[in-house]
Design a protein around this motif. Structure first.
Motif, PDB file in Angstrom:
ATOM      1  N   ASP A 173      22.796  16.799  80.657  1.00 16.58           N
ATOM      2  CA  ASP A 173      22.809  15.535  81.134  1.00 16.58           C
ATOM      3  C   ASP A 173      23.037  14.490  80.175  1.00 16.58           C
ATOM      4  O   ASP A 173      23.417  14.686  79.231  1.00 16.58           O
ATOM      5  CB  ASP A 173      21.564  15.007  82.046  1.00 16.58           C
ATOM      6  CG  ASP A 173      20.450  15.553  81.241  1.00 16.58           C
ATOM      7  OD1 ASP A 173      20.434  15.646  79.741  1.00 16.58           O
ATOM      8  OD2 ASP A 173      19.318  15.450  81.755  1.00 16.58           O
ATOM      9  N   GLY A 179      30.776  13.306  87.810  1.00 18.33           N
ATOM     10  CA  GLY A 179      31.426  14.755  87.615  1.00 18.33           C
ATOM     11  C   GLY A 179      32.827  14.701  87.039  1.00 18.33           C
ATOM     12  O   GLY A 179      33.421  15.464  87.004  1.00 18.33           O
ATOM     13  N   THR A 187      27.299  18.327  85.904  1.00 17.86           N
ATOM     14  CA  THR A 187      27.493  18.240  87.235  1.00 17.86           C
ATOM     15  C   THR A 187      28.871  19.065  87.179  1.00 17.86           C
ATOM     16  O   THR A 187      29.578  19.140  88.267  1.00 17.86           O
ATOM     17  CB  THR A 187      27.938  16.656  87.690  1.00 17.86           C
ATOM     18  OG1 THR A 187      28.426  15.887  86.596  1.00 17.86           O
ATOM     19  CG2 THR A 187      26.701  16.239  88.042  1.00 17.86           C
ATOM     20  N   ASN A 245      29.431  24.769  90.762  1.00 10.89           N
ATOM     21  CA  ASN A 245      28.734  24.232  91.890  1.00 10.89           C
ATOM     22  C   ASN A 245      27.409  25.098  92.362  1.00 10.89           C
ATOM     23  O   ASN A 245      26.481  24.358  92.597  1.00 10.89           O
ATOM     24  CB  ASN A 245      29.622  23.750  92.897  1.00 10.89           C
ATOM     25  CG  ASN A 245      29.042  22.701  93.739  1.00 10.89           C
ATOM     26  OD1 ASN A 245      28.414  21.782  93.278  1.00 10.89           O
ATOM     27  ND2 ASN A 245      28.991  22.390  95.121  1.00 10.89           N
ATOM     28  N   TYR A 278      24.708  24.205  89.919  1.00 12.01           N
ATOM     29  CA  TYR A 278      24.248  23.031  90.034  1.00 12.01           C
ATOM     30  C   TYR A 278      23.361  22.528  91.382  1.00 12.01           C
ATOM     31  O   TYR A 278      22.535  22.143  91.187  1.00 12.01           O
ATOM     32  CB  TYR A 278      25.529  22.000  90.040  1.00 12.01           C
ATOM     33  CG  TYR A 278      24.907  20.719  89.937  1.00 12.01           C
ATOM     34  CD1 TYR A 278      24.150  20.111  88.943  1.00 12.01           C
ATOM     35  CD2 TYR A 278      25.193  19.534  90.921  1.00 12.01           C
ATOM     36  CE1 TYR A 278      23.632  18.733  88.683  1.00 12.01           C
ATOM     37  CE2 TYR A 278      24.909  18.363  90.767  1.00 12.01           C
ATOM     38  CZ  TYR A 278      24.000  17.948  89.768  1.00 12.01           C
ATOM     39  OH  TYR A 278      23.574  16.733  89.900  1.00 12.01           O
TER      40      TYR A 278
END
Lengths: 221, 443
Positions: free
Chosen positions: B151, B176, B235, B239, B242
Motif C-alpha cells: 500500500d 489500481g 490493488t 483479485n 485482494y
C-alpha cells in the motif's frame, strides 16, 4: 667517603638465622682503591651490597659521600645510587636488548639528561675504556673482556664518586683481567674515584691501595 | 622520559621478533574478530536505509489459530466431623494439558484492513505481500523479479532512497493503477540502464504492462520486508487474493510507532485484538494470536523456533556471547601469559636498572608503556586487517546482499578495551618486578 659502623647483617628463615656480617667497621677515604678478599660465603658481597644500598644492614650505620644513608629508601635511595654510585658485576649484567652505547647511557636515563648529551657522555666513557668503535654493537657480539669494559663505561658515565666492583675479573682470563685492572687503576688515579673491589685474586688485590680480609662475616685484617 | 620509554619499548620489540609477532598476532586478531562480529551484528540488527526507524517498528508477520486442550481434574476431600459423620469437599480444576491444535501463516488483506487500521501510537503502517515472483519479458528475454505488493503506507514506513521518480501514492493504490517502483538492479537487468529515462517506461510483467514511476536503490540488508526487486500497488495483486475474506493470505503488517517507547503499546493493542477476537462459529480453532515483535525478536524467535521472544533472545544471544567471549579470551589470556613470562625473563635487567638509579615507579611505567605500545601497534594492525576483510567480504558478496561496514566509533571503543587489557595484563607482572630485590636478582 664510605663509613660503616658496627654493621651486622643476618638472614632469617622460619627455622634458621644466618649471620652474614658481624659488627663490621670500615672506613674508606675518598680516592682510595680498596680490595676485599675472603673465602666464599664470608660476607664480601653482602658488605658490597650494603655499601651500594642494595641491601640494608640488620644493625649499624652507613654513611656515603658524607651523608647518613642508613634509612634512605624509595626514590631517595634510587637517586643517591644514580648520582653517587657505579656498579661493576662479575657477570657484567649488560642488557642484551640494547646496543653498547644504549647500555652505557642507562644511568643518565634516570638523571633526565637530554638524549644528545647522553650520547656524548656515553661515547666519551666508551672512549675511556677503548671501545668507542663498538658503540653500536650488541652485548652478544662482544667478548667477555669487552663486555666488562662496557660495564665499566656504564659505571663511570655518570661520574659517580664511588665504584663498587664485585669480582670484576672473576669471569676473565688473566690477560683480560689485567686489562680491566689497568682501566680501574687509571680511573682511580685520573678521576680520583673511590673504588671498592671484591676479589678472589691475590694478584689483583695487590694492585690496590689496601686489602681488607673477611672471614665468617668478620673483618680479620 | 616518555620519549625514552617509547624508544626503549620499540627497541625491545624489535629485538624480540618472535615474542612481538605472537603478541601482535593475538592482539590484532582479537581486534579484527571484534570488529567483524560487531560489523555483522550491525548489518543484521542495525538501522540502515530503508529501515532507518528500526527502533520504532513492530512486525506482525503472521496470525496463528489454535485450540488448546484442557484436562479437568476432580478432587474429593473426605472429612470426619466431630459427631463422626463424614463430609465431602470436592474441587474441580481445568488446566491446559500442553497439547494443542494450531495453524499459522500470513494474513489476508481483508483481515488486516478490517482489524488493524485503528491502533493508537502508530505513526504509519503498511500491509504488504512479499511472496510473489513475476517473470518480466523484454525482447524475448525473461527476467525473474521478486515482487512486493504494497500500500502507499509502505513508503512512509520504509525510507527508500529514490534515484529517479517517486513512489506510488494512495490514489494509485485506490484506483489500481498499473504503476511500479523498481530497484536499480531491476532497472539495469530489464532496461540495461539506471537513468531518468527509465521512469515513464513500461514493463511487461506476466500478461500485464506496468509503468515505472520510481527507481530506488536496492537495499543491501537482509531484511525480508524490503528485499523486493519490484513494488506494485496492492490493488494490482490477483483479485482473489485482494478480496478474499479468509483469515489467511499473503500479507503481513508492519507498524511504525510514534516513538521507540510506544512499540509496547502497539504490541499490547494487537494482543488485545487477539484476546477479544470472536472466531467464526464454523472455525476449527477457538483462538488467535499474532506474536508481534521487533525485528530482533522476530529474528530470534524464527532462528531458535521459540514463540516466547524473551526466551528466544536469551537462547540465541547467550550462547553466541559465551562463545564469542571464550573465543576472544584465548588470545587475551595468551597475551597475559606472555607478558608474565617476558617480564620474569627480564628480571636481571630490572635489577640493573634499579642499581643504576631507576626507582620502582620508573620500572612500573616502563613495562606498562611497553605493553601499551605493543597493544597500540596490534590495534592498528587489527584495524587494517578488519578493513581488508570487510572489503573482501563485500567485494565478493560472501554474505549475499548484506554489506559489512566499518565503524570508526566501534574501532575506538575496542581499541580502548584492548589498551585497557594491555594495561591490566602488564600491570601485575610490572608491579611485582618493580619491587624486585636487586641483590637477589643479580646473584
Amino acid at each position: 667517603m664510605i663509613e660503616l659502623q658496627n654493621i651486622s647483617k643476618s638472614y632469617r628463615t622460619d627455622t634458621i638465622e644466618t649471620l652474614a656480617l658481624q659488627h663490621m667497621n670500615l672506613s674508606v677515604p675518598a680516592g682510595e682503591f680498596l680490595s676485599i678478599m675472603g673465602p666464599s660465603g664470608c660476607g664480601k658481597s653482602t658488605l658490597l651490597n650494603i655499601m651500594g644500598l642494595i641491601d640494608e644492614p640488620t644493625e649499624g650505620r652507613v654513611a656515603l659521600a658524607g651523608k647518613e644513608v642508613t634509612n634512605y629508601n624509595g626514590s631517595k635511595v634510587a637517586r643517591f645510587r644514580n648520582e653517587q654510585l657505579g656498579f661493576i658485576f662479575q657477570s657484567f649484567h649488560l642488557i642484551n636488548d640494547l646496543s653498547v652505547v644504549d647500555n652505557v647511557e642507562l644511568p643518565l636515563l634516570y638523571r633526565r639528561v637530554s638524549g644528545k648529551e647522553r650520547r656524548r657522555l656515553a661515547l666519551e666513557a666508551l672512549e675511556r675504556v677503548g671501545l668507542s668503535n663498538r658503540a653500536n654493537h650488541f652485548p652478544t657480539q662482544l667478548s667477555g673482556g669487552q663486555k666488562q669494559r662496557v660495564a665499566i663505561a656504564r659505571a663511570i658515565v655518570g661520574r659517580p664518586n664511588i665504584i663498587l666492583a664485585d669480582e670484576p675479573t672473576g669471569n676473565l682470563d688473566s690477560h683480560m683481567g689485567d686489562e680491566i685492572m689497568d682501566i680501574l687503576t687509571r680511573l682511580n688515579q685520573e678521576l680520583g674515584t673511590t673504588i671498592v673491589m671484591v676479589t678472589h685474586d691475590e694478584r689483583m688485590a695487590k694492585k690496590t691501595h689496601r686489602l681488607v680480609r673477611l672471614s665468617d662475616g668478620e673483618r680479620v685484617s | 622520559m616518555i620519549k625514552n620509554y617509547l624508544t626503549l619499548a620499540l627497541k625491545v620489540l624489535r629485538r624480540k621478533p618472535f615474542y612481538t609477532f605472537i603478541s601482535l598476532f593475538g592482539i590484532s586478531f582479537t581486534l579484527m574478530i571484534l570488529m567483524l562480529v560487531t560489523s555483522m551484528g550491525d548489518a543484521l540488527f542495525g538501522a540502515h536505509k530503508p529501515v532507518s526507524d528500526l527502533d520504532q517498528l513492530v512486525y506482525t508477520p503472521f496470525i496463528e489459530r489454535y485450540t488448546e486442550f484442557y484436562d479437568t481434574t476432580y478432587t474429593v476431600d473426605t472429612i470426619v466431623m466431630d459427631d463422626g459423620a463424614l463430609r465431602f469437599d470436592s474441587l474441580q480444576s481445568v488446566e491446559p494439558n500442553g497439547s494443542m491444535n494450531n495453524s499459522n501463516g500470513p494474513m489476508s488483506f481483508h483481515f488486516l484492513d478490517e482489524h488493524m487500521r485503528d491502533f493508537e501510537n502508530v505513526d504509519s503502517y503498511t500491509f504488504f505481500s512479499d511472496a510473489s515472483h513475476i517473470d518480466a519479458y523484454l525482447d524475448g528475454r525473461k527476467v525473474s523479479l521478486n515482487t512486493y505488493y504494497a500500500d502507499a503506507g509502505y513508503w512512509q514506513v520504509f525510507d527508500f532512497d529514490f534515484i529517479h521518480g517517486l513512489p506510488f501514492g494512495p490514489d494509485d493504490v485506490e484506483q489500481g493503477n498499473k504503476v511500479a517502483v523498481i530497484t536499480d538492479r531491476a532497472a539495469r537487468n530489464y532496461f540495461g540502464e539506471v537513468s531518468a529515462a527509465v521512469v515513464g517506461s513500461e514493463m511487461e510483467l506476466g500478461s500485464e504492462r506496468f509503468r515505472v514511476v520510481g527507481i530506488v536503490e536496492r537495499p543491501l540488508i537482509d531484511d525480508r520486508t524490503v528485499r523486493g526487486d519490484i513494488f506494485l500497488p496492492v490493488t494490482t495483486i490477483d483479485n482473489r487474493q485482494y478480496t478474499s475474506t479468509e483469515m489467511y493470505g499473503p500479507f503481513q503488517a508492519v507498524f511504525k510507532a510514534t516513538a521507540p517507547g510506544k512499540r509496547e503499546s502497539i504490541k499490547q493493542q494487537i494482543e488485545f485484538l487477539a484476546d477479544n477476537f470472536e472466531m467464526p462459529p464454523e472455525s476449527d480453532y477457538e483462538n488467535i494470536r499474532f506474536r508481534p515483535g521487533t525485528y530482533v525478536e522476530i529474528f530470534a524467535g524464527s532462528t531458535v523456533m521459540e514463540n516466547d521472544y524473551d526466551k528466544a533472545k536469551l537462547m540465541l544471544f547467550i550462547p553466541v556471547a559465551v562463545l564469542l567471549f571464550l573465543f576472544l579470551a584465548l588470545p587475551l589470556l595468551n597475551l597475559i601469559n606472555l607478558n608474565i613470562s617476558r617480564v620474569y625473563e627480564r628480571k636481571s635487567e630490572i635489577a640493573v636498572r634499579k642499581a643504576f638509579g631507576a626507582d620502582s615507579r620508573d620500572i612500573l611505567y616502563q613495562f606498562i608503556f611497553e605493553n601499551l605500545v605493543l597493544t597500540f601497534i596490534g590495534g592498528l594492525i587489527g584495524l587494517a586487517l578488519a578493513v581488508l576483510v570487510i572489503k573482501y567480504v563485500n567485494a565478493n558478496d560472501l554474505l549475499g546482499i548484506v554489506r559489512l561496514s566499518f565503524s570508526v566509533q566501534n574501532f575506538f571503543y575496542f581499541l580502548l578495551v584492548i589498551l585497557l587489557f594491555g594495561l591490566f595484563s602488564g600491570l601485575l607482572p610490572a608491579y611485582r618486578m618493580s619491587r624486585t630485590n636487586i641483590g637477589t636478582a643479580l646473584r
